[in-house]
Every structure is written in structure tokens, then in C-alpha cells.
Scaffold this motif. Structure first.
Motif, PDB file in Angstrom:
ATOM      1  N   LEU A 310      -6.293  13.202   4.608  1.00  0.00           N
ATOM      2  CA  LEU A 310      -6.585  11.966   5.325  1.00  0.00           C
ATOM      3  C   LEU A 310      -6.991  10.811   4.404  1.00  0.00           C
ATOM      4  N   PRO A 311      -7.851  11.044   3.400  1.00  0.00           N
ATOM      5  CA  PRO A 311      -8.240   9.902   2.540  1.00  0.00           C
ATOM      6  C   PRO A 311      -7.056   9.217   1.871  1.00  0.00           C
ATOM      7  N   ILE A 312      -6.026   9.993   1.505  1.00  0.00           N
ATOM      8  CA  ILE A 312      -4.871   9.392   0.836  1.00  0.00           C
ATOM      9  C   ILE A 312      -4.109   8.484   1.798  1.00  0.00           C
ATOM     10  N   GLY A 313      -3.807   8.991   2.988  1.00  0.00           N
ATOM     11  CA  GLY A 313      -3.050   8.205   3.950  1.00  0.00           C
ATOM     12  C   GLY A 313      -3.768   6.931   4.354  1.00  0.00           C
ATOM     13  N   PHE A 314      -5.044   7.051   4.741  1.00  0.00           N
ATOM     14  CA  PHE A 314      -5.785   5.874   5.178  1.00  0.00           C
ATOM     15  C   PHE A 314      -6.139   4.970   4.007  1.00  0.00           C
ATOM     16  N   GLY A 315      -6.329   5.551   2.817  1.00  0.00           N
ATOM     17  CA  GLY A 315      -6.614   4.729   1.645  1.00  0.00           C
ATOM     18  C   GLY A 315      -5.427   3.853   1.272  1.00  0.00           C
ATOM     19  N   ILE A 316      -4.226   4.434   1.284  1.00  0.00           N
ATOM     20  CA  ILE A 316      -3.013   3.658   0.960  1.00  0.00           C
ATOM     21  C   ILE A 316      -2.800   2.543   1.975  1.00  0.00           C
ATOM     22  N   MET A 317      -2.912   2.887   3.249  1.00  0.00           N
ATOM     23  CA  MET A 317      -2.696   1.879   4.275  1.00  0.00           C
ATOM     24  C   MET A 317      -3.776   0.799   4.227  1.00  0.00           C
ATOM     25  N   GLY A 318      -5.046   1.213   4.073  1.00  0.00           N
ATOM     26  CA  GLY A 318      -6.137   0.246   4.022  1.00  0.00           C
ATOM     27  C   GLY A 318      -6.017  -0.690   2.833  1.00  0.00           C
ATOM     28  N   GLY A 319      -5.701  -0.134   1.659  1.00  0.00           N
ATOM     29  CA  GLY A 319      -5.539  -0.976   0.478  1.00  0.00           C
ATOM     30  C   GLY A 319      -4.408  -1.967   0.632  1.00  0.00           C
ATOM     31  N   ALA A 320      -3.294  -1.517   1.220  1.00  0.00           N
ATOM     32  CA  ALA A 320      -2.148  -2.408   1.418  1.00  0.00           C
ATOM     33  C   ALA A 320      -2.493  -3.538   2.381  1.00  0.00           C
ATOM     34  N   CYS A 321      -3.124  -3.213   3.504  1.00  0.00           N
ATOM     35  CA  CYS A 321      -3.442  -4.233   4.505  1.00  0.00           C
ATOM     36  C   CYS A 321      -4.455  -5.239   3.980  1.00  0.00           C
TER      37      CYS A 321
END
Length: 359
Positions: A310-321
Motif C-alpha cells: 500500500l505505501p508504494i501505490g499511495f506514495g506514487i499517486m500522492g507524490g504525483a498529484c
């Protein structure tokens, strides 16, 4: 790695003592299936918590086929969109994904469609937004991925309780819905590049030679890198084709894939490509290797494997947004945002490789 050794040793001790952990069976996971259908039964038919991995080169290529095809089609998606229009390119891309999900071993087909649609979605969103607000518009587009950030968790649970085929069925149905929506509602204005041209003239402006050289060269080169130094032919042949592709684009192509106007800022273009290469290497390494490492090193429970991802998926999306939104708010500070993002990526990679005992 100490944890790996302890994990392996504990498994050996457990087998030697004749104890079998049936906790997964109590939870109802479909371990009755054979290996081909996604279960964990060993060759003797005995059930256990340790999945038998005996991957052959073709199996590895099947896993990598999606990314290889994605990388292969990306270079000329933009020029093709300029010629035949984003609507038809988007429809072709989503159709390829649906076919890839239906056809057995269709990951290469799905990867080609994913490459087309990812770039088309970003370009279409950017052209619909005011120039100063493009970062915010694209951030909203990226935010729609939220339901799929726990994709590892969803895939693990579906494969454990039903079978891996349902993962492909769900993806096929979702993209089928996308195909229907695109066909019904997406009617962008015609591209200025093809305005006034007949279909025959449009097709004559497609750089078929460049497309062939770039796709085949990239696939062979990347496949050679994945197979290792003992397989030199695809590596060397792919590199040679990429060199020929560069020469063809500069001296041979009448309508090159990469427009000549990109040469106006060679330093900016070069630095952008270098940053993209480095960040892409980190991005794809993490999303490819971490779920496998989490599964093999830290345990096979589907929920735990999914939660650890979960940290990878939400981290990538959060950083991009967040970064995209800041691009619109902090205009003129792109360099600073890239530096901060690079520092965070480097620090995260260092921590991940230093503290091996922390999942």
C-alpha cells in the motif's frame, strides 16, 4: 540477508519436524488449485504455504512483456495522434487492452494498449485545460487512480479466493467500460497536423520505418538487459537498431517521429530525458520487484502482501498529484520541485536497502 536466512531456516525446521501450517486453509484460500491456476500445491499434490517457483526464461518474458510493449509503442504515440486524431488512437489503445485481457498470454498486447492510452489521456487532459492550470487538471486525472492504488491487495485476494483468471476478467471488463465511454463521448477537435489531408495522405506521413526500428530496437535491447550478459545477441542487435533509428530520424525520415522543434532546447530536452530515465528505472523496479519480494521473503498471506504494498501505490499517486498541483501554484519553480523529488526518491531507496529487516 539475515531475515531471509532466518525465514528459510524456519521453513526447513518446520518441514523437518513434520508440522504443517494450515492457517491459510482455515481462511478459505483456494490452495486446492494446482500451480497453473494460481494455487500453491507442490508437485506431489501436497498443500503448503510455500509456493513452488521454477520460472523459465519464457515465463519471465511473459511477466516483462507488458512493460516491453509499453515502452516500445510510446515513442510514436504523439505523432500518430497528430495524424489520425486522439479519438481513434484512444480507441485503438483500449481495444488492445481488452484483447490482451481476453487472450491467454496477452500481456504484450495489453502493454501496447496501456502505453497508447496513458500518453493519450495525459495529452488530452492537458490540451483541454488552460495553460496555467494544466498541472491541476492532470493532478485530478491522476487522482482517479485511487481505487487501484491497492491493486496488489486486490489481485492477491482475488487470486487466493477465486483464481488468477478473475484478475484478467475484471481488468477486461473495466477497460471494456472505458472503451464504451470513449466511443460514445470522446470527440476532440481534429488535429491541425492532418487538417485538409486525405486519409491516404495522412497514412503516407506515418514514419513506418522509424516506428519499426524504435519498437523492435527497444524490445530487443530491454529483453537483452533482463536476460543478462549471457544473452548478448538481442542486447547488441537492439542497441544497433536504436542507433540506426537515431540516424534515420535525423537524416532519412521525411516526417520524423520526433519533431525538429524539439532540437531548439537540446539541454532542456537532454536533462528531461536523463531525469525520466533515472526516475523510471526506480519506479518500475519498485513496482515489479517489491510485490515479489514481499511475497517470497516476508510471507505469503494475501492480505499481508497487499498491505505491505500500500505505501508504494499511495506514495506514487500522492507524490504525483501534489507535485502536479504545485506546478500550477509555483510557476517557474520546476527545477526546485525536481530537486526535492529526486532527494526524496534517493532517500527512500537508501532507507529501503539499508534497513532490510523493515518490510
Amino acid at each position: 540477508m539475515e531475515l531471509t536466512n532466518n525465514f528459510t531456516q524456519s521453513q526447513a525446521d518446520e518441514k523437518a519436524s513434520g508440522h504443517t501450517d494450515n492457517s491459510h486453509d482455515k481462511q478459505g484460500y483456494s490452495h486446492q488449485e494446482d500451480v497453473g491456476s494460481g494455487g500453491y500445491a507442490d508437485e506431489s499434490g501436497e498443500q503448503g504455504s510455500e509456493p513452488p517457483f521454477n520460472l523459465q526464461p519464457l515465463d519471465i518474458l511473459q511477466v516483462l512483456a507488458n512493460l516491453l510493449a509499453l515502452a516500445g509503442v510510446c515513442p510514436f504515440v504523439g505523432s500518430l495522434s497528430d495524424l489520425i486524431g486522439r479519438r481513434y488512437v484512444a480507441l485503438i489503445g483500449v481495444t488492445l487492452i481488452c484483447i490482451g485481457m481476453i487472450v491467454s498470454s496477452g500481456m504484450a498486447i495489453a502493454g501496447a494498449g496501456a502505453g497508447v492510452n496513458e500518453l493519450t489521456a495525459l495529452a488530452a487532459t492537458s490540451e483541454m485545460a488552460p495553460t496555467r492550470q494544466r498541472g491541476k487538471y492532470v493532478a485530478v486525472l491522476i487522482f482517479t487512480i485511487v481505487p487501484f492504488c491497492p491493486s496488489v491487495l486486490w489481485a492477491q485476494l482475488i487470486a487466493a479466493h477465486s483464481g488468477w483468471r478473475y484478475v484478467g476478467a475484471f481488468c477486461g471488463a473495466w477497460n471494456g467500460f472505458g472503451l464504451l465511454i470513449t466511443a460514445l463521448f470522446y470527440y476532440p477537435p481534429p488535429r491541425i497536423n492532418s487538417e485538409g489531408l486525405s486519409p491516404k495522405e495522412v497514412m503516407s506521413r506515418v514514419d513506418y520505418v522509424g516506428g519499426f526500428l524504435s519498437i523492435v530496437g527497444l524490445i530487443l535491447f530491454m529483453a537483452g538487459m533482463q536476460w543478462g550478459a549471457h544473452v548478448l545477441v538481442p542486447l547488441i542487435l537492439g542497441f544497433a537498431l536504436l542507433v540506426i533509428f537515431g540516424v534515420w530520424e535525423v537524416y532519412g525520415a521525411r516526417y520524423p517521429i520526433f519533431p525538429s522543434r524539439l532540437k531548439q532546447e537540446p539541454r532542456t530536452l537532454g536533462l528531461t530525458l536523463v531525469i525520466t530515465f533515472i526516475s523510471g528505472a526506480n519506479f518500475f523496479s519498485v513496482i515489479m520487484f517489491w510485490p515479489t519480494q514481499s511475497f517470497n521473503v516476508y510471507g505469503h498471506d494475501p492480505v499481508e502482501v497487499g498491505v505491505r504494498s500500500l505505501p508504494i501505490g499511495f506514495g506514487i499517486m500522492g507524490g504525483a498529484c501534489i507535485t502536479l498541483w504545485l506546478l500550477s501554484l509555483l510557476r517557474g519553480h520546476n527545477k526546485e520541485l525536481l530537486i526535492i523529488s529526486s532527494i526524496l526518491m534517493t532517500a527512500g531507496s537508501y532507507i529501503t536497502n539499508t534497513y532490510q529487516h523493515t518490510p
